[in-house]
Design a protein around this motif. Structure first.
Motif, short mmCIF file in Angstrom:
data_model
loop_
_atom_site.label_atom_id
_atom_site.label_comp_id
_atom_site.label_asym_id
_atom_site.label_seq_id
_atom_site.Cartn_x
_atom_site.Cartn_y
_atom_site.Cartn_z
N GLU A 252 0.66 -1.23 -0.06
CA GLU A 252 -0.02 0.11 -0.09
C GLU A 252 0.86 1.29 -0.11
O GLU A 252 0.45 2.31 0.70
N SER A 253 2.07 1.40 -0.80
CA SER A 253 2.66 2.72 -0.95
C SER A 253 2.77 2.93 -2.37
O SER A 253 3.59 3.94 -2.97
N GLY A 254 2.26 2.10 -3.31
CA GLY A 254 2.63 2.24 -4.51
C GLY A 254 3.86 1.87 -5.09
O GLY A 254 4.59 1.22 -4.35
N ILE A 255 4.35 2.17 -6.42
CA ILE A 255 5.61 1.66 -6.86
C ILE A 255 6.23 3.03 -7.53
O ILE A 255 7.55 2.77 -7.68
N GLY A 256 5.79 4.03 -7.42
CA GLY A 256 6.43 5.00 -8.20
C GLY A 256 7.73 5.84 -7.44
O GLY A 256 8.77 6.22 -8.10
N TRP A 257 7.68 5.57 -6.11
CA TRP A 257 8.91 5.90 -5.31
C TRP A 257 10.40 4.94 -5.34
O TRP A 257 11.12 5.21 -5.06
N VAL A 258 9.90 3.54 -5.84
CA VAL A 258 10.95 2.76 -5.87
C VAL A 258 11.96 2.96 -6.70
O VAL A 258 13.19 2.70 -6.35
N PRO A 259 11.73 3.14 -7.97
CA PRO A 259 12.96 3.41 -8.82
C PRO A 259 14.00 4.70 -8.30
O PRO A 259 14.91 4.55 -8.46
N PRO A 297 -1.77 1.95 -3.88
CA PRO A 297 -2.34 2.53 -5.02
C PRO A 297 -1.35 2.77 -6.11
O PRO A 297 -0.37 3.32 -5.96
N LEU A 298 -1.83 2.24 -7.38
CA LEU A 298 -0.85 2.33 -8.43
C LEU A 298 -0.44 3.79 -8.73
O LEU A 298 0.64 3.83 -9.53
N PHE A 328 -11.64 2.68 0.90
CA PHE A 328 -12.23 3.47 -0.11
C PHE A 328 -11.31 3.51 -1.26
O PHE A 328 -11.96 3.92 -2.33
N ASP A 329 -10.10 3.30 -1.07
CA ASP A 329 -9.22 3.71 -2.21
C ASP A 329 -8.56 2.53 -2.77
O ASP A 329 -7.58 2.47 -3.45
N PHE A 330 -9.60 1.54 -2.76
CA PHE A 330 -9.09 0.25 -3.35
C PHE A 330 -8.88 0.13 -4.84
O PHE A 330 -9.28 1.18 -5.56
N ASP A 331 -8.17 -0.76 -5.27
CA ASP A 331 -8.02 -0.88 -6.72
C ASP A 331 -8.48 -2.13 -7.31
O ASP A 331 -8.31 -3.16 -6.77
N ASN A 332 -9.52 -2.12 -8.33
CA ASN A 332 -10.18 -3.12 -8.85
C ASN A 332 -9.29 -3.93 -9.92
O ASN A 332 -8.62 -3.17 -10.79
#
Length: 364
Positions: A252-259, A297-298, A328-332
């Protein structure tokens, strides 16, 4: 999603929900059982409360009350089967309690609450279906007690990982005081899963949190900040090198920060290598070899193709799908799948199930 097996790495059961808290309290001793029992007016959070605000009808619903989906939290048909498995096409949910034990002041309470909550997870959810999997939640204030809990439940076929909430720890999770936890996880062949909360970082960054005025500030930053600290502390203290058989999952922290963090830590390692003598590889290599990151969240770019670039930089081998059900901010998964459509079918299978099956050693 009929053509794709889906493993959901992040399904929540709110430990503070009245139905769950009451069951957990029943497994604890006084005075903690009294504090946790929602029937005694505490709201299930483990400390006294005067009850709901009179101006808000059924305030309890804010905390997973009986008027919303979480009102059926112990009814797995209503809580998991219908909305998640039938509605979203998730084949195998990995369920966590998401406890925030390390922010509680009383160590004895959280040491008692830890096995009680894990037993409730087994009794209410693992016993409900062979298709459900769960995570052993541990507190970190008493690492030896956490290690004992991992050893107690480590051979349960449906408990497939160790869950830690970053937030409230006195020191960074990479420090050697926590080595008993990593050793127990590695000995039991269980990955360690990290998941913070929207306010999880407030305990560690109190000054910054106090300066925020609206929820978007906190919610945008809390999860990635907490996980940047987790990854940095683990790498800087050479935990992946000391425990080479251990894998880590970031939820639950997305992936954008990883690179960015991979490149940043590479640079810091090159600059301060003498201060991290145990590392045998560049930080990026440890992250790619032993760390996994869930999709939710993607994130969203104005140009859709930029997300494809981000996915390619991180790589399909390092990504796991998650919904964050029932928040509330789930991803389908059906909607999220479009962001991975440029990948080969094999790589899509890795993201939506293969990586989770391998890391959690799911018997599916």
């Amino acid at each position: 999603m009929e053509d794709l097996l889906v493993v959901d790495a992040d399904v929540h059961v709110p430990e503070h929900h009245p139905d769950i808290a009451e069951k957990v309290a029943g497994k604890m001793e006084m005075p903690y059982s009294h504090l946790l029992d929602p029937n005694k007016g505490t709201g299930g959070y483990g400390f006294p409360s005067t009850g709901g605000h009179s101006e808000v009808p059924d305030t309890l619903s804010v905390f997973g009350g009986r008027d919303d989906i979480t009102s059926n939290v112990t009814d797995t048909e209503a809580y998991i089967e219908e909305p998640l498995r039938e509605g979203f096409g998730v084949d195998y949910p990995i369920i966590n309690m998401q406890p925030m034990w390390d922010v509680y002041p009383d160590t004895e309470q959280i040491v008692q609450q830890m096995p009680a909550a894990n037993d409730v997870l087994v009794e209410e959810f693992m016993d409900a279906s062979d298709d459900y999997f769960g995570l052993i939640a541990v507190q970190t204030r008493d690492p030896e007690a956490a290690a004992a809990e991992i050893d107690r439940l480590g051979d349960h076929d449906q408990l497939v990982g160790v869950f830690i909430h970053p937030g409230g720890q006195e020191r960074g999770l990479g420090e050697s005081r926590y080595d008993p936890i990593w050793a127990a996880a590695e000995d039991n062949d269980l990955p360690v899963v990290f998941h913070t909360t929207a306010t999880g970082h407030m305990w560690d960054m109190a000054g910054i949190y106090r300066s925020m005025s609206i929820m978007p500030e906190s919610h945008a930053l809390s999860h990635p900040w907490a996980m940047m600290w987790v990854v940095t502390s683990l790498i800087a203290n050479a935990v992946p090198e000391k425990f080479p058989g251990l894998e880590f999952v970031i939820l639950e922290s997305g992936i954008g920060w990883v690179p960015y963090m991979m490149s940043r830590l590479n640079r810091e390692y090159s600059t301060w290598r003498s201060q991290i003598p145990l590392l045998e590889k560049m930080p990026e290599e440890y992250i790619r070899d032993q760390f996994y990151f869930s999709t939710q969240p993607l994130g969203e770019f104005n140009k859709r193709g930029h997300m494809a670039d981000m996915i390619d930089i991180l790589g399909a081998d390092s990504i796991m799908f998650s919904t964050d059900h029932p928040h509330f901010d789930f991803d389908n998964p059906e909607s999220i799948r479009g962001f991975f459509s440029h990948l080969s079918e094999e790589d899509q299978r890795k993201v939506f199930s293969g990586n989770a099956i391998d890391v959690f050693d799911l018997p599916v």
